[in-house]
Design a protein around this motif. Structure first.
Motif, PDB file in Angstrom:
ATOM      1  N   ARG A  70      -3.938 -17.895  -0.375  1.00 22.77           N
ATOM      2  CA  ARG A  70      -4.784 -16.793  -0.858  1.00 22.77           C
ATOM      3  C   ARG A  70      -5.125 -16.931  -2.343  1.00 22.77           C
ATOM      4  N   SER A  71      -4.590 -17.930  -3.019  1.00 21.10           N
ATOM      5  CA  SER A  71      -4.780 -18.030  -4.471  1.00 21.10           C
ATOM      6  C   SER A  71      -6.250 -18.188  -4.843  1.00 21.10           C
ATOM      7  N   ALA A  72      -6.977 -19.066  -4.108  1.00 23.52           N
ATOM      8  CA  ALA A  72      -8.383 -19.294  -4.442  1.00 23.52           C
ATOM      9  C   ALA A  72      -9.216 -18.037  -4.230  1.00 23.52           C
ATOM     10  N   ASP A  73      -8.946 -17.298  -3.129  1.00 22.22           N
ATOM     11  CA  ASP A  73      -9.717 -16.085  -2.851  1.00 22.22           C
ATOM     12  C   ASP A  73      -9.457 -15.005  -3.903  1.00 22.22           C
ATOM     13  N   ILE A  74      -8.196 -14.827  -4.267  1.00 19.56           N
ATOM     14  CA  ILE A  74      -7.873 -13.774  -5.237  1.00 19.56           C
ATOM     15  C   ILE A  74      -8.395 -14.131  -6.627  1.00 19.56           C
ATOM     16  N   HIS A 134       5.067  -3.319 -14.401  1.00 18.15           N
ATOM     17  CA  HIS A 134       4.309  -3.427 -15.652  1.00 18.15           C
ATOM     18  C   HIS A 134       5.135  -2.851 -16.796  1.00 18.15           C
ATOM     19  N   THR A 135       4.803  -3.248 -17.993  1.00 23.15           N
ATOM     20  CA  THR A 135       5.486  -2.740 -19.182  1.00 23.15           C
ATOM     21  C   THR A 135       5.009  -1.313 -19.480  1.00 23.15           C
ATOM     22  N   PRO A 136       5.741  -0.563 -20.311  1.00 26.29           N
ATOM     23  CA  PRO A 136       5.332   0.828 -20.591  1.00 26.29           C
ATOM     24  C   PRO A 136       3.940   0.960 -21.180  1.00 26.29           C
ATOM     25  N   THR A 137       3.453  -0.047 -21.894  1.00 26.61           N
ATOM     26  CA  THR A 137       2.134   0.036 -22.533  1.00 26.61           C
ATOM     27  C   THR A 137       1.040  -0.674 -21.746  1.00 26.61           C
ATOM     28  N   SER A 138       1.328  -1.103 -20.545  1.00 24.91           N
ATOM     29  CA  SER A 138       0.353  -1.885 -19.764  1.00 24.91           C
ATOM     30  C   SER A 138       0.070  -1.250 -18.415  1.00 24.91           C
ATOM     31  N   ALA A 139      -0.062   0.069 -18.395  1.00 25.45           N
ATOM     32  CA  ALA A 139      -0.349   0.759 -17.135  1.00 25.45           C
ATOM     33  C   ALA A 139      -1.713   0.352 -16.581  1.00 25.45           C
ATOM     34  N   ARG A 140      -2.692   0.115 -17.456  1.00 26.71           N
ATOM     35  CA  ARG A 140      -4.027  -0.269 -16.979  1.00 26.71           C
ATOM     36  C   ARG A 140      -3.993  -1.648 -16.310  1.00 26.71           C
ATOM     37  N   ALA A 141      -3.175  -2.560 -16.844  1.00 20.76           N
ATOM     38  CA  ALA A 141      -3.043  -3.872 -16.208  1.00 20.76           C
ATOM     39  C   ALA A 141      -2.426  -3.741 -14.831  1.00 20.76           C
ATOM     40  N   GLY A 142      -1.445  -2.840 -14.698  1.00 22.98           N
ATOM     41  CA  GLY A 142      -0.862  -2.586 -13.383  1.00 22.98           C
ATOM     42  C   GLY A 142      -1.864  -1.996 -12.420  1.00 22.98           C
ATOM     43  N   ASP A 143      -2.686  -1.064 -12.902  1.00 20.95           N
ATOM     44  CA  ASP A 143      -3.735  -0.490 -12.047  1.00 20.95           C
ATOM     45  C   ASP A 143      -4.734  -1.554 -11.606  1.00 20.95           C
ATOM     46  N   TYR A 144      -5.017  -2.495 -12.500  1.00 20.89           N
ATOM     47  CA  TYR A 144      -5.969  -3.559 -12.151  1.00 20.89           C
ATOM     48  C   TYR A 144      -5.398  -4.436 -11.026  1.00 20.89           C
ATOM     49  N   LEU A 145      -4.125  -4.773 -11.089  1.00 19.65           N
ATOM     50  CA  LEU A 145      -3.520  -5.569 -10.022  1.00 19.65           C
ATOM     51  C   LEU A 145      -3.524  -4.811  -8.698  1.00 19.65           C
ATOM     52  N   ALA A 146      -3.266  -3.501  -8.741  1.00 13.73           N
ATOM     53  CA  ALA A 146      -3.310  -2.695  -7.522  1.00 13.73           C
ATOM     54  C   ALA A 146      -4.723  -2.689  -6.933  1.00 13.73           C
ATOM     55  N   ALA A 147      -5.742  -2.548  -7.801  1.00 10.02           N
ATOM     56  CA  ALA A 147      -7.127  -2.579  -7.324  1.00 10.02           C
ATOM     57  C   ALA A 147      -7.481  -3.952  -6.771  1.00 10.02           C
ATOM     58  N   LEU A 148      -6.927  -4.995  -7.366  1.00 14.50           N
ATOM     59  CA  LEU A 148      -7.180  -6.344  -6.882  1.00 14.50           C
ATOM     60  C   LEU A 148      -6.631  -6.535  -5.470  1.00 14.50           C
ATOM     61  N   ALA A 149      -5.442  -5.998  -5.219  1.00 15.59           N
ATOM     62  CA  ALA A 149      -4.865  -6.075  -3.871  1.00 15.59           C
ATOM     63  C   ALA A 149      -5.709  -5.304  -2.860  1.00 15.59           C
ATOM     64  N   GLU A 150      -6.192  -4.141  -3.283  1.00 11.87           N
ATOM     65  CA  GLU A 150      -7.046  -3.329  -2.399  1.00 11.87           C
ATOM     66  C   GLU A 150      -8.338  -4.070  -2.052  1.00 11.87           C
ATOM     67  N   GLN A 151      -8.964  -4.677  -3.036  1.00  9.68           N
ATOM     68  CA  GLN A 151     -10.214  -5.394  -2.788  1.00  9.68           C
ATOM     69  C   GLN A 151      -9.981  -6.647  -1.941  1.00  9.68           C
ATOM     70  N   MET A 152      -8.810  -7.268  -2.052  1.00 12.98           N
ATOM     71  CA  MET A 152      -8.507  -8.428  -1.221  1.00 12.98           C
ATOM     72  C   MET A 152      -8.426  -8.039   0.250  1.00 12.98           C
ATOM     73  N   LEU A 153      -7.807  -6.884   0.541  1.00 13.95           N
ATOM     74  CA  LEU A 153      -7.744  -6.419   1.927  1.00 13.95           C
ATOM     75  C   LEU A 153      -9.131  -6.124   2.471  1.00 13.95           C
ATOM     76  N   ARG A 154      -9.994  -5.531   1.633  1.00 19.75           N
ATOM     77  CA  ARG A 154     -11.363  -5.255   2.073  1.00 19.75           C
ATOM     78  C   ARG A 154     -12.136  -6.554   2.269  1.00 19.75           C
ATOM     79  N   ALA A 155     -11.859  -7.537   1.409  1.00 23.83           N
ATOM     80  CA  ALA A 155     -12.527  -8.829   1.551  1.00 23.83           C
ATOM     81  C   ALA A 155     -12.095  -9.548   2.822  1.00 23.83           C
ATOM     82  N   ASP A 156     -10.866  -9.280   3.298  1.00 23.13           N
ATOM     83  CA  ASP A 156     -10.412  -9.894   4.546  1.00 23.13           C
ATOM     84  C   ASP A 156     -11.271  -9.445   5.727  1.00 23.13           C
ATOM     85  N   ARG A 157     -11.827  -8.256   5.630  1.00 20.57           N
ATOM     86  CA  ARG A 157     -12.641  -7.732   6.734  1.00 20.57           C
ATOM     87  C   ARG A 157     -14.097  -8.188   6.643  1.00 20.57           C
TER      88      ARG A 157
END
Length: 419
Positions: A70-74, A134-157
């Motif tokens: 999945r590395s290339a797709d993500i 994620h670190t205490p000051t990197s909540a947005r980076a954590g949100d981005y990874l969560a959104a990336l996982a969500e979009q990967m599942l949608r891309a599977d369909r």
């Protein structure tokens, strides 16, 4: 020659004397190039901070522990999502993918202890139920990874490839945007504050210096004090206008050498009233701001008898200017509130707020009233400064107290006759 023409001639003589005495000196060149020195220090500090920031950003990563298949797709999906960030500073750190080991949770936790790179967020586990650290000051980076996982599942369909073909057309606004008008308003307030902070302070030192060497007393004996004060104010204002013309000419040519991104950012500053008329109003409000502060500084500086007293007066003078800038900036952000009404009426803050309002409103009548109101207060401040100088320095009183002095002289004469 009429009395009014004599008054104008006296004012012009004092103004020309102060202008020539300031401009035709070697120190004026240093004053003229002061922004270069200030800009150099600012640029050095900014470049140092930017280099340190870029050095840290180059080693900052977010990590996705996913199956190698999945590395290339993500990575492709990550590249597509990053196109939404027009400002590189707002984009998340670079993505790094890794194959999961025997214990993905321990592997993810260990990534934060890596001394070679600065990992701020890690995703591991199934994409349907991912775990994000994620670190205490990197909540947005954590949100981005969560959104990336969500979009990967949608891309599977539907697949990773885009399903639509978009045609983009650039459209120019016929009128200024609300954001552009507000940005122009704040820029006007800040520019007015910077110019008055840089230029108006010379009024204090000039009048205090002439008071120390008794020149102002000689001038007061030759012409009315009102002419001396107003002439000095016009003379120093002429120096300020020369300063603006010099730097305005340089900056107008320097914009041709600026990068396109900077020019695009400046194009966002769109006054509602139109750039030519806004420029005229900005200069008018700069004139009033300089005259108001200069009149106050004339009265204050005329009371200073030494350089030490001038230095003591510098702090409250600067605090007044900062307070007026803050009041004007807040009022511009809240144009229909009571604070904007107060900022428009209070004489020292009126030029700041009205310069900002010129960028937000196309009405001209209110500007005419504001300029007349500010001009009235210039005359009031000069009258107060003259009266304070007469009573505090010349020990002569003024105005409505003349009848008291005349009566005292008559009583002394009677007493001397009686004795």
């Amino acid at each position: 020659m009429s009395r009014f023409r004599i008054l104008l001639r006296q004012i012009w003589t004092i103004a020309r004397r102060d202008f020539v005495a300031t401009v035709f000196t070697p120190t004026f060149l240093i004053f003229l190039l002061a922004p270069v020195v200030m800009g150099s220090f600012g640029a050095i500090g900014g470049l140092g901070a930017d280099a340190a920031q870029k050095g840290a950003d180059a080693k900052t990563r977010i990590v996705a522990i996913v199956d190698p298949a999945r590395s290339a797709d993500i990575a492709a999906l990550d590249l597509r999502l990053r196109q939404l960030y027009r400002n590189p500073d707002e984009a998340p750190p670079l993505l790094q993918t890794e194959a999961p080991g025997a214990d993905p949770a321990a592997q993810a936790r260990a990534r934060f202890d890596d001394t070679r790179i600065d990992v701020v967020a890690v995703l591991y586990g199934p994409l349907a139920t991912p775990q994000v650290l994620h670190t205490p000051t990197s909540a947005r980076a954590g949100d981005y990874l969560a959104a990336l996982a969500e979009q990967m599942l949608r891309a599977d369909r539907s697949g990773v490839a885009p399903l639509s073909t978009v045609t983009k057309t650039i459209v120019s606004r016929r009128t200024s945007s609300l954001r552009g008008a507000n940005a122009s308003g704040f820029f006007a307030v800040f520019a007015l504050f910077f110019l008055t902070l840089l230029l108006a302070g010379q009024v204090v030192s000039g009048v205090a210096e002439e008071r120390g060497n008794k020149v102002i007393e000689v001038l007061a004996a030759a012409v009315p004090l009102e002419s001396v004060f107003f002439g000095k104010l016009l003379g120093t204002f002429g120096v300020a206008v020369l300063f603006l013309l010099f730097w305005g000419t340089l900056l107008s040519q320097a914009t041709l050498l600026l990068p396109p991104t900077f020019a695009t950012g400046l194009s966002g500053l769109t006054p509602t009233i139109g750039l030519p008329l806004f420029t005229l109003l900005f200069f008018a409000y700069f004139t009033m701001a300089y005259m108001l502060l200069g009149a106050v500084f004339l009265g204050v500086g005329a009371q200073a008898a030494s350089v030490r007293e001038i230095q003591l007066l510098s702090l409250p003078i600067t605090l007044i200017q900062v307070a007026m800038f803050g009041l004007g900036a807040v009022a511009v952000s809240k144009p229909d509130s009571w604070i904007s009404t107060f900022a428009a009426i209070f004489p020292l803050s009126s030029p700041y707020y009205m310069a900002g309002r010129a960028a937000q409103s196309a009405s001209l009548g209110v500007h005419v009233l504001a300029l007349l109101w500010q001009a009235l207060w210039v005359a009031i401040f000069i009258a107060i400064g003259v009266r304070a100088f007469r009573r505090g320095v010349l020990q002569s009183g003024s105005g409505s107290f003349r009848w008291k002095r005349r009566r005292a002289v008559q009583e002394n004469a009677v007493d001397m006759g009686v004795s």
